[in-house]
Design a protein around this motif. Sequence first.
Motif: not given
Length: 291
Positions: A146-153, A181-193, A224-231
């Motif tokens: 639940d802290q993932l959105p704050g981390a993305a900001r 389900a309650d983790w994947a989208d916020p993770l993706g938002t963080l991974a976009a940074r 995680a691999v899809e959103r971040f990539g192995p690198d």
Amino acid sequence: MIVDAHHHLWRIEDGYGWLDDPDLAPIRRTFTPDDLCRELTAVGVDRTVLVEGGRCDPAEAAILLRYARDTGPIAAVVAWADPTDPGLADILAGYRELPGGERLVGIRPQVQGEPDPNYLDRPEVRAGLRTVAAAGLAFDLVIRADQLPGAARAAEAVPELRFVLDHLGKPRISAGTAGHADWADPLGTLAARPNVTAKLSGLVTEADWTRWTVDDLRPFVATAVERFGPDRLMFGSDWPVCLLAAGYGTVRDALVEALPPLSAGERDDVFGGTAVRVYRLAGSTGLTAGS
């Protein structure tokens, strides 16, 4: 060369109160560099990153840095510091003056213990993040889902700081599809940074400790691999905390099995290359795939 980007060592007499939880009895003892080296030798891990252990005391840094100085495989230390401390810059400079201080690569406060999911939005925290960035250090994020959105900001607000997400943000793997389900989208938002990387660590202890299987981990690893990539991903054992659910070798083997098909170069990133780049580990060359 294989790098374990996340493990701990602690002396039980030094005051790790979180280990008083009855469920944690199997790991309520001292873990030493000798204990670690036996595990590394058995599994074939070459170098490691030693991470603060929840003591939340600046005095711990001196112990961990000395371990790094005196223990060949320990390449680096992520120490504890309070980002809201007005003396943070001096604290970080003091860490670097300690024996082994050249091994300091990052800072980690226990953000997961903050009730406020928006803790990282606080002005005094943001100021501390900028201080960490100015010191040339990484900032490890040990946070709840639940802290993932704050981390993305925070990552967007402080683009000059290298953020490292520990344990993929602690998804509820034991809850299966609901936890995903309650983790994947916020993770993706963080991974976009682009200034954020993540550790494939601590997953077995977010699963059912006694009944987990690799199939339980696989959807979370794949996302995680899809959103971040192995690198932008790195292997971490989270030893000795992982012993609540599995031994060191089992954790490593489970990640190898849970990963989707990767090229040799991509696997090298996960099992060493990303950690070397993000933590700026000196003298780490000749990386080989973790399988």
